[in-house]
Design a protein around this motif. Structure first.
Motif, PDB file in Angstrom:
ATOM      1  N   LEU A  25      65.648  55.118  83.460  1.00 21.89           N
ATOM      2  CA  LEU A  25      66.180  56.531  83.477  1.00 21.89           C
ATOM      3  C   LEU A  25      66.705  57.018  84.413  1.00 21.89           C
ATOM      4  CD1 LEU A  25      63.327  57.844  81.028  1.00 21.89           C
ATOM      5  CD2 LEU A  25      65.394  57.029  80.514  1.00 21.89           C
ATOM      6  N   GLN A  26      66.347  56.638  85.749  1.00 20.68           N
ATOM      7  CA  GLN A  26      66.636  57.030  86.940  1.00 20.68           C
ATOM      8  C   GLN A  26      68.536  56.591  87.271  1.00 20.68           C
ATOM      9  OE1 GLN A  26      63.796  55.290  89.563  1.00 20.68           O
ATOM     10  NE2 GLN A  26      63.258  57.123  90.096  1.00 20.68           N
ATOM     11  N   ALA A  27      68.578  55.421  86.803  1.00 18.45           N
ATOM     12  CA  ALA A  27      69.847  55.023  86.326  1.00 18.45           C
ATOM     13  C   ALA A  27      70.901  55.611  85.774  1.00 18.45           C
ATOM     14  CB  ALA A  27      69.874  53.320  86.277  1.00 18.45           C
ATOM     15  N   ILE A  28      70.205  55.925  84.407  1.00 17.37           N
ATOM     16  CA  ILE A  28      70.924  56.645  83.360  1.00 17.37           C
ATOM     17  C   ILE A  28      71.309  58.029  83.811  1.00 17.37           C
ATOM     18  CG2 ILE A  28      70.693  57.845  81.159  1.00 17.37           C
ATOM     19  CD1 ILE A  28      69.018  54.981  80.253  1.00 17.37           C
ATOM     20  N   THR A  29      70.144  58.857  84.572  1.00 16.86           N
ATOM     21  CA  THR A  29      70.345  60.028  84.987  1.00 16.86           C
ATOM     22  C   THR A  29      71.551  60.173  86.231  1.00 16.86           C
ATOM     23  OG1 THR A  29      68.085  60.455  84.429  1.00 16.86           O
ATOM     24  CG2 THR A  29      69.145  61.906  86.023  1.00 16.86           C
ATOM     25  N   GLU A  30      71.363  59.359  87.215  1.00 19.29           N
ATOM     26  CA  GLU A  30      72.477  59.260  88.163  1.00 19.29           C
ATOM     27  C   GLU A  30      73.985  59.060  87.395  1.00 19.29           C
ATOM     28  OE1 GLU A  30      73.394  57.205  92.482  1.00 19.29           O
ATOM     29  OE2 GLU A  30      71.417  56.819  91.286  1.00 19.29           O
ATOM     30  N   GLU A  31      73.859  58.056  86.558  1.00 18.67           N
ATOM     31  CA  GLU A  31      75.334  57.752  85.905  1.00 18.67           C
ATOM     32  C   GLU A  31      75.795  59.170  85.113  1.00 18.67           C
ATOM     33  OE1 GLU A  31      78.818  56.365  85.022  1.00 18.67           O
ATOM     34  OE2 GLU A  31      77.372  55.510  86.212  1.00 18.67           O
ATOM     35  N   SER A  32      74.780  59.723  84.553  1.00 15.92           N
ATOM     36  CA  SER A  32      75.181  61.141  83.737  1.00 15.92           C
ATOM     37  C   SER A  32      75.656  62.237  84.470  1.00 15.92           C
ATOM     38  CB  SER A  32      73.913  61.338  82.990  1.00 15.92           C
ATOM     39  OG  SER A  32      74.144  62.725  82.429  1.00 15.92           O
ATOM     40  N   GLY A  33      75.127  62.372  85.870  1.00 15.73           N
ATOM     41  CA  GLY A  33      75.339  63.198  86.683  1.00 15.73           C
ATOM     42  C   GLY A  33      76.721  63.038  87.210  1.00 15.73           C
ATOM     43  N   ARG A  34      77.181  61.629  87.571  1.00 19.25           N
ATOM     44  CA  ARG A  34      78.489  61.293  88.089  1.00 19.25           C
ATOM     45  C   ARG A  34      79.603  61.447  86.979  1.00 19.25           C
ATOM     46  NH1 ARG A  34      77.402  59.673  92.763  1.00 19.25           N
ATOM     47  NH2 ARG A  34      75.522  58.466  93.663  1.00 19.25           N
ATOM     48  N   ARG A  35      79.157  61.211  85.666  1.00 20.85           N
ATOM     49  CA  ARG A  35      80.128  61.493  84.598  1.00 20.85           C
ATOM     50  C   ARG A  35      80.535  62.920  84.634  1.00 20.85           C
ATOM     51  NH1 ARG A  35      77.152  57.640  81.342  1.00 20.85           N
ATOM     52  NH2 ARG A  35      76.160  59.416  80.471  1.00 20.85           N
ATOM     53  N   ALA A  36      79.419  63.714  84.497  1.00 25.04           N
ATOM     54  CA  ALA A  36      79.686  65.122  84.449  1.00 25.04           C
ATOM     55  C   ALA A  36      80.373  65.792  85.653  1.00 25.04           C
ATOM     56  CB  ALA A  36      78.156  66.028  84.354  1.00 25.04           C
ATOM     57  N   GLN A  37      79.953  65.175  86.809  1.00 22.95           N
ATOM     58  CA  GLN A  37      80.754  65.603  88.043  1.00 22.95           C
ATOM     59  C   GLN A  37      82.282  65.287  87.904  1.00 22.95           C
ATOM     60  OE1 GLN A  37      80.121  63.324  91.643  1.00 22.95           O
ATOM     61  NE2 GLN A  37      80.501  65.053  92.920  1.00 22.95           N
ATOM     62  N   ALA A  38      82.735  64.116  87.632  1.00 23.13           N
ATOM     63  CA  ALA A  38      83.945  63.545  87.333  1.00 23.13           C
ATOM     64  C   ALA A  38      84.712  64.794  86.028  1.00 23.13           C
ATOM     65  CB  ALA A  38      84.123  62.370  86.914  1.00 23.13           C
ATOM     66  N   THR A  39      84.081  65.132  85.206  1.00 26.10           N
ATOM     67  CA  THR A  39      84.656  65.771  84.342  1.00 26.10           C
ATOM     68  C   THR A  39      84.787  67.160  84.661  1.00 26.10           C
ATOM     69  OG1 THR A  39      83.361  64.623  82.489  1.00 26.10           O
ATOM     70  CG2 THR A  39      84.031  66.909  81.804  1.00 26.10           C
ATOM     71  N   ALA A  40      83.965  67.881  85.350  1.00 23.73           N
ATOM     72  CA  ALA A  40      84.072  68.904  86.106  1.00 23.73           C
ATOM     73  C   ALA A  40      85.242  68.985  86.988  1.00 23.73           C
ATOM     74  CB  ALA A  40      82.672  69.530  86.679  1.00 23.73           C
ATOM     75  N   LYS A  41      85.254  68.052  87.753  1.00 28.60           N
ATOM     76  CA  LYS A  41      86.447  68.002  88.654  1.00 28.60           C
ATOM     77  C   LYS A  41      87.862  67.818  87.978  1.00 28.60           C
ATOM     78  CE  LYS A  41      84.249  65.975  92.869  1.00 28.60           C
ATOM     79  NZ  LYS A  41      84.640  64.937  93.880  1.00 28.60           N
ATOM     80  N   ARG A  42      87.860  67.111  86.729  1.00 28.91           N
ATOM     81  CA  ARG A  42      88.877  67.119  86.178  1.00 28.91           C
ATOM     82  C   ARG A  42      89.419  68.345  85.488  1.00 28.91           C
ATOM     83  NH1 ARG A  42      88.664  65.986  81.053  1.00 28.91           N
ATOM     84  NH2 ARG A  42      86.844  64.388  81.106  1.00 28.91           N
ATOM     85  N   LEU A  43      88.349  69.051  85.092  1.00 32.99           N
ATOM     86  CA  LEU A  43      88.570  70.437  84.327  1.00 32.99           C
ATOM     87  C   LEU A  43      89.037  71.714  85.559  1.00 32.99           C
ATOM     88  CD1 LEU A  43      85.829  70.176  81.627  1.00 32.99           C
ATOM     89  CD2 LEU A  43      88.352  70.127  81.307  1.00 32.99           C
ATOM     90  N   ALA A  44      88.378  71.275  86.583  1.00 29.35           N
ATOM     91  CA  ALA A  44      88.702  72.470  87.561  1.00 29.35           C
ATOM     92  C   ALA A  44      89.959  72.811  87.896  1.00 29.35           C
ATOM     93  CB  ALA A  44      87.899  72.080  88.998  1.00 29.35           C
TER      94      ALA A  44
END
Length: 134
Positions: A25-44
């Motif tokens: 779950l730590q690995a899943i959570t970190e990957e999830s955060g990275r995906r959300a960060q990348a999405t937010a950067k793309r949408l910014a």
């Protein structure tokens, strides 16, 4: 927001799936955060690109929760207004009066939520199946 008590209870419940479940779950959570960060950067919104470049991912101490956002000091230290909040929540243009809103953090959270939930459920199912096989 995740409280220390709820985090301890969650970790305790996860241990029933075996000791590796927390690591999964730590690995899943970190990957999830990275995906959300990348999405937010793309949408910014892009003007100079400075705001998107300062979008940060912060993992909790136990790496079972994440948040994305901005550090106010990155803007104020350069003599800039802390404008990400206006982009996310909206503002009226000072000349035209037009309401302008460029949300990117909230949509990134929304887009990531169902994938994160599915990834966690799949990992726990795999762990539960592996425990039954033994």
């Amino acid at each position: 927001r995740v409280s220390a008590g709820s985090l301890r209870a969650t970790i305790s419940n996860l241990r029933q799936y075996g000791t590796g479940s927390v690591r999964d779950l730590q690995a899943i959570t970190e990957e999830s955060g990275r995906r959300a960060q990348a999405t937010a950067k793309r949408l910014a919104p892009r003007d100079s690109g400075y705001m998107a470049s300062k979008l940060q991912l912060v993992l909790s101490a136990k790496r079972l929760a994440w948040r994305i956002g901005y550090d106010e000091a990155d803007f104020l230290g350069r003599g800039l207004a802390f404008y990400p909040v206006f982009q996310e929540l909206g503002f009226r243009h000072w000349i035209t009066g037009e309401f302008i809103q460029n949300p990117h953090i909230r949509p990134a959270h929304r887009l990531e939520a169902s994938r994160y939930t599915a990834d966690v459920a799949a990992a726990l199912r795999r762990r539960a199946l592996a425990m039954r096989v033994r």
